[in-house]
Design a protein around this motif. Structure first.
Motif, PDB file in Angstrom:
ATOM      1  N   UNK A   1      11.913 -43.204  26.367  1.00  0.00           N
ATOM      2  CA  UNK A   1      10.566 -43.169  26.907  1.00  0.00           C
ATOM      3  C   UNK A   1      10.460 -44.161  28.056  1.00  0.00           C
ATOM      4  N   UNK A   2       9.969 -43.665  29.178  1.00  0.00           N
ATOM      5  CA  UNK A   2       9.826 -44.532  30.342  1.00  0.00           C
ATOM      6  C   UNK A   2       8.506 -45.264  30.322  1.00  0.00           C
ATOM      7  N   UNK A   3       8.256 -45.954  31.424  1.00  0.00           N
ATOM      8  CA  UNK A   3       7.064 -46.780  31.581  1.00  0.00           C
ATOM      9  C   UNK A   3       5.774 -46.018  31.268  1.00  0.00           C
ATOM     10  N   UNK A   4       5.686 -44.768  31.723  1.00  0.00           N
ATOM     11  CA  UNK A   4       4.452 -44.012  31.558  1.00  0.00           C
ATOM     12  C   UNK A   4       4.348 -43.359  30.183  1.00  0.00           C
ATOM     13  N   UNK A   5       5.425 -43.444  29.380  1.00  0.00           N
ATOM     14  CA  UNK A   5       5.393 -42.787  28.080  1.00  0.00           C
ATOM     15  C   UNK A   5       5.577 -43.796  26.953  1.00  0.00           C
ATOM     16  N   UNK A   6       5.137 -45.024  27.177  1.00  0.00           N
ATOM     17  CA  UNK A   6       5.103 -46.015  26.109  1.00  0.00           C
ATOM     18  C   UNK A   6       6.411 -46.744  25.873  1.00  0.00           C
ATOM     19  N   UNK A   7       7.371 -46.571  26.758  1.00  0.00           N
ATOM     20  CA  UNK A   7       8.664 -47.223  26.543  1.00  0.00           C
ATOM     21  C   UNK A   7       8.758 -48.597  27.179  1.00  0.00           C
ATOM     22  N   UNK A   8       7.702 -49.025  27.831  1.00  0.00           N
ATOM     23  CA  UNK A   8       7.763 -50.316  28.513  1.00  0.00           C
ATOM     24  C   UNK A   8       8.776 -50.287  29.642  1.00  0.00           C
ATOM     25  N   UNK A   9       9.295 -51.471  29.981  1.00  0.00           N
ATOM     26  CA  UNK A   9      10.211 -51.562  31.115  1.00  0.00           C
ATOM     27  C   UNK A   9      11.677 -51.555  30.697  1.00  0.00           C
ATOM     28  N   UNK A  10      11.943 -51.381  29.392  1.00  0.00           N
ATOM     29  CA  UNK A  10      13.326 -51.467  28.910  1.00  0.00           C
ATOM     30  C   UNK A  10      14.246 -50.524  29.676  1.00  0.00           C
ATOM     31  N   UNK A  11      13.876 -49.228  29.678  1.00  0.00           N
ATOM     32  CA  UNK A  11      14.743 -48.242  30.307  1.00  0.00           C
ATOM     33  C   UNK A  11      14.775 -48.427  31.823  1.00  0.00           C
ATOM     34  N   UNK A  12      13.620 -48.812  32.370  1.00  0.00           N
ATOM     35  CA  UNK A  12      13.536 -49.023  33.828  1.00  0.00           C
ATOM     36  C   UNK A  12      14.555 -50.071  34.278  1.00  0.00           C
ATOM     37  N   UNK A  13      14.646 -51.159  33.544  1.00  0.00           N
ATOM     38  CA  UNK A  13      15.593 -52.233  33.889  1.00  0.00           C
ATOM     39  C   UNK A  13      17.025 -51.721  33.800  1.00  0.00           C
ATOM     40  N   UNK A  14      17.312 -50.952  32.754  1.00  0.00           N
ATOM     41  CA  UNK A  14      18.666 -50.395  32.602  1.00  0.00           C
ATOM     42  C   UNK A  14      19.022 -49.503  33.796  1.00  0.00           C
ATOM     43  N   UNK A  15      18.049 -48.699  34.202  1.00  0.00           N
ATOM     44  CA  UNK A  15      18.307 -47.767  35.304  1.00  0.00           C
ATOM     45  C   UNK A  15      18.582 -48.516  36.608  1.00  0.00           C
ATOM     46  N   UNK A  16      17.785 -49.586  36.839  1.00  0.00           N
ATOM     47  CA  UNK A  16      17.968 -50.364  38.067  1.00  0.00           C
ATOM     48  C   UNK A  16      19.342 -51.039  38.053  1.00  0.00           C
ATOM     49  N   UNK A  17      19.732 -51.554  36.884  1.00  0.00           N
ATOM     50  CA  UNK A  17      21.057 -52.185  36.766  1.00  0.00           C
ATOM     51  C   UNK A  17      22.164 -51.189  37.114  1.00  0.00           C
ATOM     52  N   UNK A  18      22.075 -49.999  36.541  1.00  0.00           N
ATOM     53  CA  UNK A  18      23.125 -49.001  36.757  1.00  0.00           C
ATOM     54  C   UNK A  18      23.205 -48.636  38.238  1.00  0.00           C
ATOM     55  N   UNK A  19      22.052 -48.403  38.851  1.00  0.00           N
ATOM     56  CA  UNK A  19      22.034 -48.019  40.269  1.00  0.00           C
ATOM     57  C   UNK A  19      22.648 -49.118  41.130  1.00  0.00           C
ATOM     58  N   UNK A  20      22.276 -50.372  40.833  1.00  0.00           N
ATOM     59  CA  UNK A  20      22.755 -51.490  41.644  1.00  0.00           C
ATOM     60  C   UNK A  20      24.259 -51.686  41.482  1.00  0.00           C
ATOM     61  N   UNK A  21      24.746 -51.605  40.258  1.00  0.00           N
ATOM     62  CA  UNK A  21      26.185 -51.818  40.008  1.00  0.00           C
ATOM     63  C   UNK A  21      27.010 -50.775  40.764  1.00  0.00           C
ATOM     64  N   UNK A  22      26.623 -49.490  40.622  1.00  0.00           N
ATOM     65  CA  UNK A  22      27.408 -48.431  41.259  1.00  0.00           C
ATOM     66  C   UNK A  22      27.337 -48.563  42.779  1.00  0.00           C
ATOM     67  N   UNK A  23      26.159 -48.881  43.298  1.00  0.00           N
ATOM     68  CA  UNK A  23      25.985 -48.965  44.749  1.00  0.00           C
ATOM     69  C   UNK A  23      26.848 -50.093  45.324  1.00  0.00           C
ATOM     70  N   UNK A  24      26.787 -51.244  44.718  1.00  0.00           N
ATOM     71  CA  UNK A  24      27.534 -52.397  45.246  1.00  0.00           C
ATOM     72  C   UNK A  24      29.036 -52.164  45.101  1.00  0.00           C
ATOM     73  N   UNK A  25      29.472 -51.706  43.937  1.00  0.00           N
ATOM     74  CA  UNK A  25      30.908 -51.462  43.719  1.00  0.00           C
ATOM     75  C   UNK A  25      31.437 -50.459  44.737  1.00  0.00           C
TER      76      UNK A  25
END
Lengths: 438, 112
Positions: A360-384
């Motif tokens: 569940x994302x931010x708008x569906x009651x999941x808070x920012x947990x998944x959002x942070x994970x997604x940003x981490x994944x995007x940043x790691x792949x982009x930089x690498x």
């Protein structure tokens, strides 16, 4: 172990062929029409070249590095000898394994994933249109897929052996969601494209000469075929003919429609016209953005991701002129930007109401947990991807040379590198035949 | 003998051809050309990149005629090609020393 399912196997095999169509001919047409007439064939050959080079590598050791057992504990790559030459996988009773058994043959999964590796490499070529040595591009394709794509694909797509042991760190430790390749394919290719565009430098006349597309009808055909093939890319990633595949399918459709609307609206109000190149670009923008999210969002999420990706991409795509890098066919402006948008917006729009294995994302009651994970994944792949590609591109440029000579570039790479012309619309004879057998 | 050359708007080709046929001009050469005059170019936008396309497409019509026909032929083109807007083109007339019909070897006025 499950029995092999005829329906699931048929679906995955068909989807595999669909994803092949995305590279050859869809991407080749999409890119080939967007360059000048003197570079069209070379541009198309860069897609076809990536296809055959990556295909050979994939069946020899690529699959094993991406989806085989880890080389040693804590390793980021699989053991290339485990499935060397697809050893043991062509047995018709061998099942696909990715964190669990799937009721399809292992060889079907190998083939399906092969097409992902192929198109990721082919996508990069748009950033260096009109000016790359063809031989160096083939060498780059072989090395890049090995040292960048395979580790990233493993990190994102590999969920471990049948007991779910040893999965890729983005998939199983960070727990970022990427259904069909927003990070591994699009952010990866986009960041690599930016790196190569910087290594090779601007085309002669960039920002001054008329560098408009030579054949927009080819671009439109390519965009339509990409959409067609993308149903295989996204819905096929369910690895079965099931409800999840259908969810991915309809979201792939609705998000892309919204992205076309977003792109054309921005264009209409900024420049006064809704263009065919804008529609084709909007299609690709939407397809890229919905790729990671297609099995995790509902219709409203899909439409939002679509319209945001199309609109934002239309707004930022010309910034390359301001920043002064010649990403010729906007691999950055479309694939990197929309890959990031789609990957991150999962953290906003994901809902377990469509997929219990999602989040569940931010708008569906999941808070920012998944959002942070997604940003981490995007940043790691982009930089690498950016760092490794920049180093690899620089080494190739300094050793065997990556860029054509100025004369070759001005004459056109079709003639200089392929010794062919894409178009002969004039009937008059401009030469005589001297065939090798004559 | 004279060579009449007219640079006109592409969509006026049929009108000019018909007008010249009415004047008894039985042959012409038509080419797609590009260039610019007072009209200047136009702007095209591709993914936000604006390009000024300075050379605009035109059609060049060339016809060989006898000296006596110059005025009526030029007048006919003038009427047929005119829209009154900028970019209608130009007509010019040049003297021709010799004309030969390839099939028969006819020379001069007989070859026109």
């Amino acid at each position: 172990m499950p029995e092999i399912s005829a329906g699931d196997t048929a679906w995955v095999l068909v989807c595999t062929a669909l994803v092949l169509v995305m590279t050859a001919p869809a991407l080749a047409l999409f890119y080939g029409g967007m360059v000048r007439a003197k570079s069209t064939l070379n541009m198309m050959m860069m897609s076809f070249g990536a296809l055959f080079v990556v295909g050979i590598i994939w069946v020899i050791f690529g699959y094993s590095v991406a989806f085989g057992p880890a080389l040693d504990a804590g390793s980021f790559i699989g053991d290339p000898t485990a499935f060397l030459g697809l050893k043991g996988l062509l047995n018709s009773s061998a099942l696909a394994v990715n964190g669990a058994y799937y009721p399809i043959p292992a060889s079907a999964f190998v083939a399906f994933q092969a097409m992902f590796a192929v198109i990721t490499v082919a996508l990069i070529s748009g950033a260096i249109a009109d000016r790359a040595q063809f031989g160096t591009w083939l060498v780059f394709s072989a090395i890049w897929v090995t040292i960048v794509y395979l580790p990233v694909a493993r990190a994102v797509f590999y969920f471990g052996d049948a007991e779910a042991n040893g999965g890729g760190f983005i998939a199983t430790k960070i727990k970022a969601l990427d259904f069909a390749g927003g990070t591994a394919v699009h952010i990866n290719a986009g960041a690599a494209g930016l790196a190569l565009a910087l290594v090779l430098g601007k085309r002669i006349g960039f920002g001054k000469m008329l560098l408009r597309p030579s054949n927009l009808p080819l671009v439109m055909i390519g965009a339509g075929l990409l959409w067609f093939g993308w149903f295989g890319f996204n819905a096929g990633s369910a690895l079965g003919a099931n409800g999840l595949a259908a969810v991915a399918f309809i979201n792939t459709f609705s998000a892309t429609c919204a992205a076309v609307a977003g792109w054309l609206l921005i264009e209409r109000f900024r420049y006064g016209h809704a263009t065919s190149l804008g529609a084709a670009s909007g299609i690709v923008a939407g397809l890229v953005a919905i790729t990671p999210a297609c099995a995790y969002v509902d219709t409203w999420g899909a439409l939002a991701i679509g319209v945001i990706s199309g609109g934002v991409s239309a707004l930022v795509v010309d910034l390359k002129h301001k920043f002064g890098y010649d990403d010729s066919l906007d691999v950055v402006g479309v694939h990197l930007v929309c890959g990031i948008i789609g990957t991150i917006l999962i953290g906003v729009f994901a809902t377990t109401s469509v997929n219990e294995f999602g989040a569940n994302g931010l708008l569906y009651g999941g808070g920012t947990t998944q959002l942070v994970r997604q940003i981490q994944a995007a940043a790691i792949v982009m930089v690498f991807s950016f760092v490794v590609t920049y180093i690899l591109g620089t080494i190739l440029d300094k050793t065997i040379g990556f860029r054509v000579t100025n004369d070759q570039e001005l004459e056109g790479v079709d003639l200089a590198l392929q010794a062919e012309s894409a178009y002969d619309l004039v009937g008059s004879s401009k030469g005589s035949s001297k065939g090798r057998n004559a | 003998m004279k060579l009449v050359t007219a640079i006109i708007k592409p969509f006026k080709v049929e009108d000019v051809k018909d007008a010249l046929q009415k004047q008894g001009v039985n042959g012409m050469t038509v080419s797609d050309v590009s260039g610019y005059g007072r009209q200047g170019g136009h702007v095209e936008v591709y993914r936000g990149a604006e390009y000024t396309v300075e050379l605009v497409p035109k059609v060049r019509i060339e016809a060989l005629i006898n000296d006596s026909e110059v005025k009526k032929v030029v007048d006919a083109i003038l009427i047929a090609a005119k829209t009154g807007k900028i970019g209608d083109g130009k007509i010019w007339v040049t003297p021709v020393e010799e004309v030969v019909r390839v099939r028969t070897g006819d020379r001069g006025s007989d070859a026109i």
